[in-house]
Write a protein that holds these residues in place. Structure first.
Motif, mmCIF file in Angstrom:
data_model
loop_
_atom_site.group_PDB
_atom_site.id
_atom_site.type_symbol
_atom_site.label_atom_id
_atom_site.label_comp_id
_atom_site.label_asym_id
_atom_site.label_seq_id
_atom_site.Cartn_x
_atom_site.Cartn_y
_atom_site.Cartn_z
ATOM 1 N N ILE A 1 -32.270 -6.932 -35.884
ATOM 2 C CA ILE A 1 -31.939 -6.527 -34.732
ATOM 3 C C ILE A 1 -32.723 -7.283 -33.585
ATOM 4 N N GLU A 2 -31.844 -7.792 -32.607
ATOM 5 C CA GLU A 2 -32.554 -8.571 -31.495
ATOM 6 C C GLU A 2 -33.065 -7.733 -30.545
ATOM 7 N N VAL A 3 -34.330 -8.345 -30.105
ATOM 8 C CA VAL A 3 -35.035 -7.367 -29.089
ATOM 9 C C VAL A 3 -35.588 -8.451 -27.938
ATOM 10 N N LEU A 4 -35.314 -7.937 -26.747
ATOM 11 C CA LEU A 4 -35.821 -8.497 -25.563
ATOM 12 C C LEU A 4 -36.995 -7.623 -25.160
ATOM 13 N N VAL A 5 -38.104 -8.422 -24.970
ATOM 14 C CA VAL A 5 -39.378 -7.602 -24.471
ATOM 15 C C VAL A 5 -39.684 -8.006 -23.160
ATOM 16 N N VAL A 6 -39.711 -6.894 -22.271
ATOM 17 C CA VAL A 6 -39.930 -7.002 -20.715
ATOM 18 C C VAL A 6 -41.235 -6.468 -20.500
ATOM 19 N N ASP A 7 -42.066 -7.357 -19.692
ATOM 20 C CA ASP A 7 -43.386 -6.916 -19.327
ATOM 21 C C ASP A 7 -43.815 -7.870 -18.224
ATOM 22 N N ASP A 8 -44.298 -7.524 -16.993
ATOM 23 C CA ASP A 8 -44.815 -8.287 -16.141
ATOM 24 C C ASP A 8 -46.231 -9.152 -16.539
ATOM 25 N N ASP A 9 -46.811 -8.522 -17.371
ATOM 26 C CA ASP A 9 -47.997 -8.874 -17.759
ATOM 27 C C ASP A 9 -47.583 -10.132 -19.019
ATOM 28 N N SER B 1 -39.748 -10.133 -15.393
ATOM 29 C CA SER B 1 -39.420 -9.354 -14.131
ATOM 30 C C SER B 1 -37.952 -8.853 -14.424
ATOM 31 N N ALA B 2 -37.505 -7.734 -13.552
ATOM 32 C CA ALA B 2 -36.320 -7.429 -13.665
ATOM 33 C C ALA B 2 -35.215 -8.346 -13.637
ATOM 34 N N ALA B 3 -35.280 -9.442 -12.844
ATOM 35 C CA ALA B 3 -34.364 -10.450 -12.420
ATOM 36 C C ALA B 3 -34.281 -11.372 -13.655
ATOM 37 N N GLU B 4 -35.397 -11.765 -14.468
ATOM 38 C CA GLU B 4 -35.366 -12.528 -15.523
ATOM 39 C C GLU B 4 -34.617 -11.695 -16.582
ATOM 40 N N ALA B 5 -34.925 -10.221 -16.737
ATOM 41 C CA ALA B 5 -34.387 -9.562 -17.965
ATOM 42 C C ALA B 5 -32.743 -9.593 -17.763
ATOM 43 N N LEU B 6 -32.278 -9.354 -16.425
ATOM 44 C CA LEU B 6 -31.015 -9.380 -16.038
ATOM 45 C C LEU B 6 -30.153 -10.639 -16.269
ATOM 46 N N ALA B 7 -30.872 -11.596 -15.892
ATOM 47 C CA ALA B 7 -30.284 -12.936 -16.365
ATOM 48 C C ALA B 7 -30.192 -13.091 -17.866
ATOM 49 N N PHE B 8 -30.995 -13.021 -18.631
ATOM 50 C CA PHE B 8 -31.338 -12.874 -19.812
ATOM 51 C C PHE B 8 -29.885 -12.331 -20.548
ATOM 52 N N LEU B 9 -29.731 -11.010 -20.372
ATOM 53 C CA LEU B 9 -28.815 -10.201 -20.792
ATOM 54 C C LEU B 9 -27.379 -10.492 -20.272
ATOM 55 N N GLU B 10 -27.156 -11.192 -19.070
ATOM 56 C CA GLU B 10 -25.975 -11.653 -18.554
ATOM 57 C C GLU B 10 -25.710 -13.075 -19.297
ATOM 58 N N ASP B 11 -26.587 -13.828 -19.847
ATOM 59 C CA ASP B 11 -26.111 -14.995 -20.655
ATOM 60 C C ASP B 11 -26.446 -15.097 -21.990
ATOM 61 N N GLY B 12 -27.267 -13.993 -22.475
ATOM 62 C CA GLY B 12 -27.598 -14.046 -23.938
ATOM 63 C C GLY B 12 -27.115 -12.557 -24.467
ATOM 64 N N HIS B 13 -28.036 -12.367 -25.536
ATOM 65 C CA HIS B 13 -27.531 -10.925 -26.284
ATOM 66 C C HIS B 13 -28.857 -10.533 -26.596
ATOM 67 N N ALA B 14 -28.987 -8.922 -26.654
ATOM 68 C CA ALA B 14 -30.187 -8.321 -27.335
ATOM 69 C C ALA B 14 -29.776 -6.830 -27.587
ATOM 70 N N ASP B 15 -29.837 -6.421 -28.856
ATOM 71 C CA ASP B 15 -29.596 -4.964 -29.193
ATOM 72 C C ASP B 15 -30.403 -4.137 -28.504
ATOM 73 N N TYR C 1 -42.886 -0.969 -14.605
ATOM 74 C CA TYR C 1 -43.563 -1.457 -13.564
ATOM 75 C C TYR C 1 -43.530 -2.913 -13.645
ATOM 76 N N LEU C 2 -42.566 -3.533 -12.792
ATOM 77 C CA LEU C 2 -42.195 -4.793 -12.710
ATOM 78 C C LEU C 2 -42.335 -5.327 -11.287
ATOM 79 N N PRO C 3 -42.593 -6.482 -11.087
ATOM 80 C CA PRO C 3 -42.914 -7.165 -9.668
ATOM 81 C C PRO C 3 -41.702 -6.995 -8.754
ATOM 82 N N ASP C 4 -40.443 -6.708 -9.263
ATOM 83 C CA ASP C 4 -39.234 -6.954 -8.235
ATOM 84 C C ASP C 4 -38.529 -5.509 -8.737
ATOM 85 N N GLY C 5 -39.231 -4.507 -9.040
ATOM 86 C CA GLY C 5 -38.414 -3.259 -9.046
ATOM 87 C C GLY C 5 -38.999 -2.381 -10.132
ATOM 88 N N THR C 6 -38.279 -1.271 -10.507
ATOM 89 C CA THR C 6 -38.899 -0.526 -11.707
ATOM 90 C C THR C 6 -37.890 -0.587 -12.926
#
Length: 233
Positions: A11-19, A44-58, A65-70
């Motif tokens: 199961i592929e996991v993307l970890v998103v945390d500003d720290d 950041s939200a932008a990094e997470a969105l870019a990753f999911l646009e180009d890559g894959h995570a289940d 709390y992210l620097p560019d949104g919630t």
């Protein structure tokens, strides 16, 4: 002679945390759970969105709390774009309004910081159980529906079942020792590996056996009483 089926796809996991430090710790936790693989990290939200646009995570482990949104705003954006990646919120946000909003936006689990490795592993194992329950498609009877929704409760050592005076953290500690063992262990061996007293280890082993999470076997020696040995089911 043909080879048998290979190991299941992780199961592929993307970890998103500003720290960055917290993201590394959470990623290390994920990597320790069998059947899971860290696909990437985003801060950041932008990094997470870019990753999911180009890559894959289940699955996305998502901080609120992210620097560019919630995190919830990111979930809404993902759904608008047609991304149906599963979400587990991993955040210090504990107000009821945020928890309720996470549920309404389809988060499968909500883990409040700070948490232990055992706490995160329980959520991941519950998620894996949910995926297994959903395999095959078709129609579901009430029993299967109950199993599907029950999987969302995670695979913890049974905090909800613990009698008064018992600690969920201690139960999880005993659970970790048994799960990491190559074979059945005695109460003394569990005590030594968990730094608990033998009496405490024995008490929790008996409790976990009664709830069906631990199986008891007897080892007979040449003399004396048989030794009780325990294995995680």
């Amino acid at each position: 002679m043909t080879d048998g089926p290979g190991p299941p796809t992780p199961i592929e996991v993307l970890v998103v945390d500003d720290d960055l430090r917290v993201a590394r710790v959470n990623a290390a936790y994920v990597a320790k759970v069998a059947g899971f693989h860290v696909a990437g990290q985003a801060h950041s939200a932008a990094e997470a969105l870019a990753f999911l646009e180009d890559g894959h995570a289940d699955l996305v482990l998502l901080d609120h709390y992210l620097p560019d949104g919630t995190g919830l705003a990111l979930v809404r954006r993902l759904r608008q774009l047609g991304h149906h990646t599963d979400i587990i919120m991993v955040t210090a946000a504990r107000d009821i309004a945020t928890v309720q909003a996470a549920m309404r936006h389809g988060a499968l689990q909500y883990l409040v910081k700070p948490f232990t490795f055992a706490g995160l592993r329980a959520k991941l194992e519950g998620y894996a159980a949910l995926r297994r329950a959903l395999e095959g498609g078709g129609e579901a009877g009430q029993d299967q529906v109950d199993r599907i929704f029950g999987a969302l409760g995670g695979a913890s050592a049974g905090a909800a079942e613990l009698p008064k005076g018992h600690s969920a953290l201690t139960a999880d500690l005993v659970r970790e020792v048994l799960r990491g063992a190559e074979g059945p262990l005695s109460a003394q061996e569990v005590a030594e590996r968990s730094s608990l007293s033998r009496q405490t280890a024995q008490r929790y082993l008996k409790l976990l056996e009664r709830t069906g999470r631990v199986r008891l076997s007897l080892k007979y020696g040449e003399t004396g009483r048989p030794e009780h040995r325990y294995v995680w089911v």
